[in-house]
Design a protein around this motif. Sequence first.
Motif, mmCIF file in Angstrom:
data_model
loop_
_atom_site.group_PDB
_atom_site.id
_atom_site.type_symbol
_atom_site.label_atom_id
_atom_site.label_comp_id
_atom_site.label_asym_id
_atom_site.label_seq_id
_atom_site.Cartn_x
_atom_site.Cartn_y
_atom_site.Cartn_z
ATOM 1 N N THR A 563 0.604 -12.060 4.218
ATOM 2 C CA THR A 563 1.350 -10.797 4.263
ATOM 3 C C THR A 563 1.585 -10.228 2.872
ATOM 4 O OG1 THR A 563 2.491 -11.554 6.235
ATOM 5 C CG2 THR A 563 3.499 -9.701 5.037
ATOM 6 N N LEU A 564 1.878 -11.093 1.910
ATOM 7 C CA LEU A 564 2.267 -10.626 0.583
ATOM 8 C C LEU A 564 1.107 -10.576 -0.389
ATOM 9 C CD1 LEU A 564 5.632 -12.572 0.113
ATOM 10 C CD2 LEU A 564 5.243 -10.267 0.999
ATOM 11 N N ALA A 565 -0.086 -11.040 0.048
ATOM 12 C CA ALA A 565 -1.205 -11.063 -0.902
ATOM 13 C C ALA A 565 -1.505 -9.691 -1.482
ATOM 14 C CB ALA A 565 -2.437 -11.664 -0.209
ATOM 15 N N PRO A 566 -1.641 -8.643 -0.651
ATOM 16 C CA PRO A 566 -1.935 -7.332 -1.249
ATOM 17 C C PRO A 566 -0.797 -6.813 -2.084
ATOM 18 C CG PRO A 566 -1.551 -7.144 1.122
ATOM 19 C CD PRO A 566 -1.623 -8.601 0.818
ATOM 20 N N LEU A 567 0.442 -7.185 -1.755
ATOM 21 C CA LEU A 567 1.574 -6.703 -2.555
ATOM 22 C C LEU A 567 1.579 -7.335 -3.932
ATOM 23 C CD1 LEU A 567 4.450 -6.733 0.111
ATOM 24 C CD2 LEU A 567 2.959 -4.853 -0.600
ATOM 25 N N VAL A 568 1.256 -8.664 -3.957
ATOM 26 C CA VAL A 568 1.219 -9.340 -5.257
ATOM 27 C C VAL A 568 0.112 -8.764 -6.112
ATOM 28 C CG1 VAL A 568 0.894 -11.563 -6.367
ATOM 29 C CG2 VAL A 568 2.222 -11.419 -4.267
ATOM 30 N N GLU A 569 -1.053 -8.511 -5.445
ATOM 31 C CA GLU A 569 -2.141 -7.914 -6.200
ATOM 32 C C GLU A 569 -1.756 -6.544 -6.742
ATOM 33 O OE1 GLU A 569 -5.489 -7.790 -3.728
ATOM 34 O OE2 GLU A 569 -5.731 -9.957 -3.547
ATOM 35 N N SER A 570 -1.069 -5.729 -5.905
ATOM 36 C CA SER A 570 -0.695 -4.391 -6.363
ATOM 37 C C SER A 570 0.353 -4.461 -7.446
ATOM 38 C CB SER A 570 -0.170 -3.562 -5.186
ATOM 39 O OG SER A 570 0.994 -4.177 -4.661
ATOM 40 N N SER A 571 1.210 -5.505 -7.429
ATOM 41 C CA SER A 571 2.235 -5.611 -8.468
ATOM 42 C C SER A 571 1.619 -5.891 -9.822
ATOM 43 C CB SER A 571 3.223 -6.728 -8.102
ATOM 44 O OG SER A 571 2.562 -7.978 -8.120
ATOM 45 N N HIS A 572 0.421 -6.462 -9.869
ATOM 46 C CA HIS A 572 -0.249 -6.722 -11.134
ATOM 47 C C HIS A 572 -1.289 -5.663 -11.452
ATOM 48 C CE1 HIS A 572 1.697 -10.618 -11.547
ATOM 49 N NE2 HIS A 572 1.402 -10.861 -10.270
ATOM 50 N N SER A 573 -1.423 -4.673 -10.574
ATOM 51 C CA SER A 573 -2.427 -3.635 -10.794
ATOM 52 C C SER A 573 -1.969 -2.696 -11.895
ATOM 53 C CB SER A 573 -2.674 -2.855 -9.499
ATOM 54 O OG SER A 573 -3.556 -1.796 -9.744
ATOM 55 N N THR A 574 -2.899 -2.160 -12.668
ATOM 56 C CA THR A 574 -2.560 -1.220 -13.741
ATOM 57 C C THR A 574 -2.246 0.158 -13.189
ATOM 58 O OG1 THR A 574 -4.912 -0.731 -13.987
ATOM 59 C CG2 THR A 574 -3.997 -2.422 -15.413
ATOM 60 N N SER A 575 -2.740 0.489 -11.986
ATOM 61 C CA SER A 575 -2.449 1.792 -11.372
ATOM 62 C C SER A 575 -1.143 1.662 -10.603
ATOM 63 C CB SER A 575 -3.580 2.208 -10.422
ATOM 64 O OG SER A 575 -3.286 3.428 -9.817
ATOM 65 N N VAL A 576 -0.034 2.046 -11.262
ATOM 66 C CA VAL A 576 1.290 1.779 -10.727
ATOM 67 C C VAL A 576 1.595 2.670 -9.540
ATOM 68 C CG1 VAL A 576 3.737 1.814 -11.252
ATOM 69 C CG2 VAL A 576 2.101 0.969 -12.941
ATOM 70 N N ASP A 577 1.294 3.975 -9.654
ATOM 71 C CA ASP A 577 1.773 4.954 -8.677
ATOM 72 C C ASP A 577 0.934 4.980 -7.414
ATOM 73 O OD1 ASP A 577 2.447 7.076 -11.433
ATOM 74 O OD2 ASP A 577 3.833 5.757 -10.371
ATOM 75 N N THR A 578 -0.219 4.333 -7.406
ATOM 76 C CA THR A 578 -1.077 4.394 -6.217
ATOM 77 C C THR A 578 -1.036 3.104 -5.436
ATOM 78 O OG1 THR A 578 -2.960 3.656 -7.527
ATOM 79 C CG2 THR A 578 -2.623 6.036 -7.309
ATOM 80 N N LYS A 582 -1.738 1.491 3.515
ATOM 81 C CA LYS A 582 -2.210 2.623 4.319
ATOM 82 C C LYS A 582 -1.412 2.655 5.618
ATOM 83 C CE LYS A 582 -6.238 4.201 6.898
ATOM 84 N NZ LYS A 582 -5.712 3.807 8.180
ATOM 85 N N PHE A 583 -1.078 3.866 6.068
ATOM 86 C CA PHE A 583 -0.298 4.054 7.297
ATOM 87 C C PHE A 583 -1.229 3.985 8.502
ATOM 88 C CE2 PHE A 583 1.690 7.313 10.190
ATOM 89 C CZ PHE A 583 2.582 6.409 10.732
ATOM 90 N N LYS A 598 4.474 -3.302 6.419
ATOM 91 C CA LYS A 598 3.757 -2.421 5.490
ATOM 92 C C LYS A 598 4.380 -1.035 5.456
ATOM 93 C CE LYS A 598 -0.158 -1.055 6.885
ATOM 94 N NZ LYS A 598 -1.585 -0.981 7.310
ATOM 95 N N GLN A 599 4.769 -0.487 6.608
ATOM 96 C CA GLN A 599 5.375 0.843 6.661
ATOM 97 C C GLN A 599 6.729 0.862 5.967
ATOM 98 O OE1 GLN A 599 5.399 1.548 10.856
ATOM 99 N NE2 GLN A 599 3.356 2.481 10.867
ATOM 100 N N LYS A 600 7.514 -0.202 6.154
ATOM 101 C CA LYS A 600 8.796 -0.277 5.455
ATOM 102 C C LYS A 600 8.584 -0.231 3.946
ATOM 103 C CE LYS A 600 11.083 -3.034 9.024
ATOM 104 N NZ LYS A 600 11.709 -4.353 9.309
ATOM 105 N N MET A 601 7.573 -0.994 3.480
ATOM 106 C CA MET A 601 7.291 -1.003 2.051
ATOM 107 C C MET A 601 6.870 0.371 1.560
ATOM 108 S SD MET A 601 4.871 -1.033 -0.499
ATOM 109 C CE MET A 601 3.399 -1.239 0.456
ATOM 110 N N GLU A 602 6.056 1.079 2.342
ATOM 111 C CA GLU A 602 5.578 2.407 1.945
ATOM 112 C C GLU A 602 6.742 3.406 1.872
ATOM 113 O OE1 GLU A 602 1.095 2.247 3.908
ATOM 114 O OE2 GLU A 602 2.764 3.132 5.028
#
Length: 626
Positions: A563-578, A582-583, A598-602
């Motif tokens: 569940t958290l794998a994509p979130l951890v990856e996005s937290s280390h991503s250089t593109s912060v605002d994107t 996906k809904f 995922k929707q709650k996070m978005e």
Amino acid sequence: MDRLIPVINKLQDVFATVGREYIQLPQIVVMGTQSSGKSSVLENIVGKDFLPRGAGIVTRRPLILQLVHTEETEEYGRFLHLNDEKFDDFSEIKEEIQRETDRVSGTNKAISSDPIRLTIYSPHVLNLTLVDTPGITKVPVGDQPADIEKQVRDLVVSYIKNPNCLILSVTPANADLATSEALKIAKYVDPEGNRTLAVLTKLDLMDKGTDALDVLTGRIIPVKLGIIGMVNRSQYDINVNKPIREALLEEEKFFKQNYPGLASKSGTIYLARTLNKLLMHHIRECLPELKSRINVTLNQHQATLTNYGEPVRERGPLLLQIITKFATIYCSIIEGTARDIQTTELSGGARIGYIFYDIFGRALRSVDPLAGLTRSDILTAIRNATGPRPVLFVPEIAFELLVRRQVKRLEDPSLRCVELVYEELQRIIQYCIRSIQDLQRFPHLQERIVEVLMGLLRQRVSPTNQMVENLISIELAYTNTNHPDFVGGAAIVSDWVLREQSRQKKRKQQLANAAPAQEDKKTTSKGESFGVWLLGGRSANKEKEQAAAASAEASTEHETEDTLAPLVESSHSTSVDTSGWKFHSDSPAENLSDLSTKQKMEVELIEKLIKSYFNIVRKNILDRSF
């Protein structure tokens, strides 16, 4: 006493020249229905044919007729609107009355309340002031409005309601006096009848075998000042230009033959003498009040004239001095350096500062960054921005679209602030006008200064509003996500991941504590229990329980990592605002409990980004205004 009437006439001319009647002067108002013989009565009194004639309503403007007795043999007239041009020919007077009436009232029977002022000088008249009003009519003709009856009635009443005027009510003898509209109106404004004199015309046109003796003697309708009978020229006499003097002789003969007992108290000559006598006595009664009112008015205007000061010899330096003083006071009030500082309320620069710092600041700070924005709007914007392709991150265009919509709401309070400042600047102008004593002498200069300054302020309101709109447009044109105060998506996601991990850990702890302890069965025999113990049964159960707990923990950790794998990856991503999800829902849910992880996070990510950037824009606008 004979000099009183010319004095009153002179006052009337003065009031007519200045365009305002300060005092209600004594005069005689002639009123009656249409074609009742009013004009013929006036012509008989003057002894000249000088009034327009025709069918229907002819007198369409009030005619203020001043008769002046002279010792000279010459007879002539003067109009006030023609600068006292002399008219020796009375037919020209008739034409001028017609021209002046048509000039103001038109040529199609319309009426006007603007009077014509005519003065006639003659050795054959007595000093009188008469007002010939339009005849009372019922049915509109030509350009007359539908309420012509009310207009004529109101016009007549406006003259006869003057308590200092005498009412000459003209009624034809061939009509029932009880139905006289003129007497009805006269009784309405003069219920006691102290100012009303009745005239009965067209006695020669009554049916044979009838007379007006009872009417003339007041037995039918009593009138305090009396009822006077008259015989005017017939229409045939007017058409053949029968002289009025000859008509007066026939009138006298008529009364001697038909009303011998009333002959001395009837006719044009007796009417003129009666009017002259009544007017002089009326003036004498009104004279003390007139004198008092004239003195009061004179003192008031004298005081006003004194306040204006001495005549100005050099206008340029004085004008420059007044304008400079006005500008100085205006600036000092805004800067707070004025000598006379108000203690009851805020004004000037202090009020402008209060508008900016308190009213405007409070209005901006009260704007909720997420007002009018629902979670459904956020999820719908994200889904519309992704299109048909599944994406891994929250699209940046969704955030920009939503944040622009919220920033636009800061425009209305800003424009209202401009309006409040504009109103205060107008108030300062009025205060400065009252503060400059020298300016009170020149009311027209006051009006001009106020007009010019108000015009300048109005001219600057539109550019100021445009500047405010441009400031908001600048903020809407570019979303500066590199601002140091902007909270990026990486920080928000990292915080969300930590909170989600803490929640999962707490969940596992609750599952571990909730496992119930297995009680030994009471029905089991001691041997069986001992055998089980001897064979290691309890150790086997314990191993099974540990294996089951380990399996559940591994499953939970695996689920959490997935569940958290994509979130951890996005937290280390250089593109912060994107960063984000996906809904995938077909219909956005409004209740937070109905949303997926995922929707709650978005939703939480977009809301926090909007709040962060909205606060930056709000602070920028406040800084620019201060």
